[in-house]
Design an enzyme around this catalytic site. Structure first.
Site, mmCIF file in Angstrom:
data_model
loop_
_atom_site.group_PDB
_atom_site.id
_atom_site.type_symbol
_atom_site.label_atom_id
_atom_site.label_comp_id
_atom_site.label_asym_id
_atom_site.label_seq_id
_atom_site.Cartn_x
_atom_site.Cartn_y
_atom_site.Cartn_z
ATOM 1 N N CYS A 2 0.823 -1.195 0.000
ATOM 2 C CA CYS A 2 0.000 0.000 0.000
ATOM 3 C C CYS A 2 0.865 1.256 0.000
ATOM 4 O O CYS A 2 2.088 1.200 0.031
ATOM 5 C CB CYS A 2 -0.894 0.016 1.238
ATOM 6 N N LEU A 51 -3.472 -1.889 -2.023
ATOM 7 C CA LEU A 51 -3.340 -2.959 -3.005
ATOM 8 C C LEU A 51 -3.722 -4.234 -2.264
ATOM 9 O O LEU A 51 -2.991 -4.702 -1.396
ATOM 10 C CB LEU A 51 -1.907 -3.045 -3.538
ATOM 11 N N ILE A 291 12.718 -10.432 -18.977
ATOM 12 C CA ILE A 291 12.810 -9.591 -20.161
ATOM 13 C C ILE A 291 14.059 -9.994 -20.942
ATOM 14 O O ILE A 291 15.066 -10.403 -20.369
ATOM 15 C CB ILE A 291 12.836 -8.089 -19.843
#
Length: 629
Positions: A2, A51, A291
């Site tokens: 949060c 969240l 990635i």
């Protein structure tokens, strides 16, 4: 996970401005897009962006005890909350939710300030106790979660998860701290407890603060430190087995979530080890994210794919261009103060990728500091070995003189570049290590800054940060000492800051099993030669993982995230470099020597010198200034 903010009137019970509190809270919407709420009572206000990860239905904040006399606003995860809930219930406490947040409230009621010593997790919180008329702040042991605070001239105490929350306060003095600038151009970040502003601070890892109404700004107090206390005699085989079990326990504790959970997988030792442990603890396939770079010189995706295939993970890869410099201005918004780790660019992208599939991701951060994985540890120990053979009274004048007069020869074959070696051998361990990690050396910063700025530092030097930590270190063993210095500076100031802001920009929670404080305590007690053995860093960790990971994952040369700064600054960012470094913003500060800035730009862009790291540091400083103007 949060974003939190809080206000406390230390001079009375003034009504907290609701619009101001909401504005502070909204600056951190990205940290918690699921819900947002505020709480106010005379003299006190909390704001929270949520969240949702645990107890999605009932875990809203701010949250209080039964009569509302204790309220908490909290960011993070307490992994042992179930055990603590059971203990507190047995002591007579009543719980209305199944969230880890409520554990903090009742733990405070039961144990007071010592409650944080019972928490296992990553956390930053503010707690108001109406009966005792105090605000209690705490930050987790290793500094995974951030917490900023300030006292305004009118006696209003304020805190927030990010500096931008404090910047929204109209009364915040915005005077730049010259000592923080000196630190930034040495380290590439501003170490705790400083921020770029004189009157705003970071709460340091392992510290707590009690702000009493009616008192001036309180001083933080340490509640935990890395012990570096050697275990009793342990065989290498026993250490390997216990390390695996302790890592597995740490990973297991961090798998609690009511939302999709996965892991970053770079193909390096640390993230691969975390994924290997996860695969043995979960029923379905582990979600992994990597990635890839189009430029194969920077690409490690094949190693990540090898681990993903071995453990049959649900693996997702996204290819990005190495010329991803469009994020430069985005980064200055994310970090709020000057921050110069260019690997924030690929970190931002991998967090962006992960958030498309999961809400929580485990990472391998902390392994290099914990287990001596950086090459610089090897170099530092080699230098220290030579220093140890020569008495200090002879070594300093001899090598100091040779270093001063030996010509600098960056262009020459390495065997003839002795100036740097002579200078290094004339220093002590802390000074030598500081010099090795500095983006700009003392000599370069002396040229960078104007005469008036240097005078304003009043003798302060960035090495004073490391000197201060070394003076209070629980060890004087050389390898343990420089690990300790990294865990107090580079780890929270650079690595954890980078991951927190990059992940929370995408509302992604990142957990770090290798930084579980119980695991850190145990690893710190291993003999140094189990961590760095000869030239092999992370020796015991790699040996312990041989049954779990391929040899070429464990023993290949460390690569890490990188971007081609030198080429950018001679190519697509050529004009951006010139306009930023030689333009009006840096000049207007009066901090810099314009002639040296011009010399750096010309020498780098002509190819005579590689000033890519200092130039990036200056670019990010100038980007910060543009936001201030």
């Amino acid at each position: 996970m949060c974003g939190i903010v809080g206000l406390l009137d230390t001079r009375g019970r003034r009504e907290i401005d609701e619009a101001l509190l909401r504005r502070m809270n909204d600056t951190q919407h990205h940290r918690g897009p699921d819900e947002g709420d505020i709480y106010r009572e005379p003299g006190v206000g909390f704001g929270h962006r949520r969240l949702s990860v645990i107890d999605i239905t009932l875990g809203q904040q701010p949250l209080g005890n039964e009569d509302g006399s204790v309220m908490v606003c909290y960011n993070g995860e307490i992994y042992n909350y179930r055990e603590l809930t059971a203990e507190l219930k047995a002591l007579g406490h009543t719980f209305r939710t199944h969230s880890d947040t409520e554990v903090i409230v009742h733990a405070w009621e039961e144990w007071g300030e010592a409650c944080v010593e019972r928490f296992r997790g990553m956390f930053a919180f503010g707690l108001w106790d109406r009966n005792r008329r105090l605000m209690f702040l705490a930050r987790d042991h290793m500094g995974v979660k951030p917490l900023f605070y300030t006292m305004l001239p009118d006696g209003l105490f304020a805190f927030g998860s990010e500096l931008k929350a404090l910047r929204s306060l109209p009364g915040l003095p915005r005077a730049i701290d010259p000592c923080a600038v000196e630190d930034y151009f040495a380290y590439g970040y501003i170490p705790e407890p400083k921020t770029i502003y004189r009157g705003a601070y970071k709460l340091s890892p392992g510290f707590r603060l009690v702000q009493q109404v009616g008192e001036p700004l309180a001083q933080p107090r340490r509640y935990w430190d890395i012990p570096f206390k050697l275990h009793h005699a342990m065989t290498e085989g026993d250490a390997q087995g216990e390390l695996v079990e302790r890592l597995r326990d740490s990973v297991r504790s961090q798998l609690v979530a009511e939302v999709p959970l996965g892991a970053f997988l770079s193909g390096g030792v640390d993230s691969s080890a975390v994924v290997a442990m996860m695969a043995g603890l979960t029923k379905g396939a582990v979600n992994t994210c990597s990635i890839a770079f189009r430029d194969k010189a920077y690409d490690e995706s094949a190693y990540a794919a090898q681990v993903a295939q071995q453990y049959r993970t649900d693996h997702h890869v996204e290819t990005v261009d190495t010329d991803d410099f469009a994020l430069l201005d985005t980064l200055s918004d994310l970090y709020d103060e000057p921050y110069a780790d260019s690997s924030a660019i690929p970190t931002y992208r991998v967090c962006q990728l992960a958030r498309r599939r999961v809400t929580v991701a485990l990472s391998g951060d902390g392994g290099d500091e914990n287990l001596a994985g950086y090459r610089r540890y090897r170099y530092a120990m080699a230098e220290e070995s030579v220093r140890g053979r020569i008495p200090s009274g002879l070594r300093k004048p001899l090598f100091g003189t040779l270093g001063k007069y030996y010509p600098k020869a960056d262009w020459a074959p390495r065997v003839f570049r002795a100036k740097t070696t002579f200078e290094a051998l004339s220093r002590d361990l802390v000074e030598g290590y500081f010099h090795g990690v500095s983006i700009m050396t003392d000599a370069m910063r002396a040229q960078l800054f104007s005469d008036s700025f240097r005078a304003g530092l009043q003798g302060y030097r960035a090495i004073d940060v490391m000197r201060g930590h070394a003076a209070g270190a629980p060890t004087d063993e050389p390898l343990s000492m420089i690990q300790y210095l990294d865990m107090k500076t580079y780890l929270p100031g650079d690595i954890l800051t980078k991951v927190d802001r990059a992940s929370m920009a995408h509302a992604l929670e990142v957990r770090v099993p290798l930084l579980d404080h119980r695991l850190v305590e145990w690893i710190s007690g291993l003999p140094p030669d189990m961590k760095l053995k000869g030239s092999e860093g992370k020796y015991i960790f790699k040996k312990s993982m041989e049954r779990h990971l391929p040899h070429d994952i464990l023993y290949r040369r460390k690569q890490g995230f990188a971007v081609p700064l030198a080429a950018w600054f001679r190519g697509p960012l050529r004009e951006r470099v010139r306009s930023s470094l030689l333009g009006p913003n840096l000049a207007a500060t009066g901090m810099f020597n314009g002639a040296f800035l011009a010399e750096m730009v010309e020498q780098h862009q002509s190819g005579r010198r590689d000033y890519s790291a200092p130039i990036w540091t200056l670019l990010m400083f100038e980007a910060f200034l543009r936001k201030e103007l």
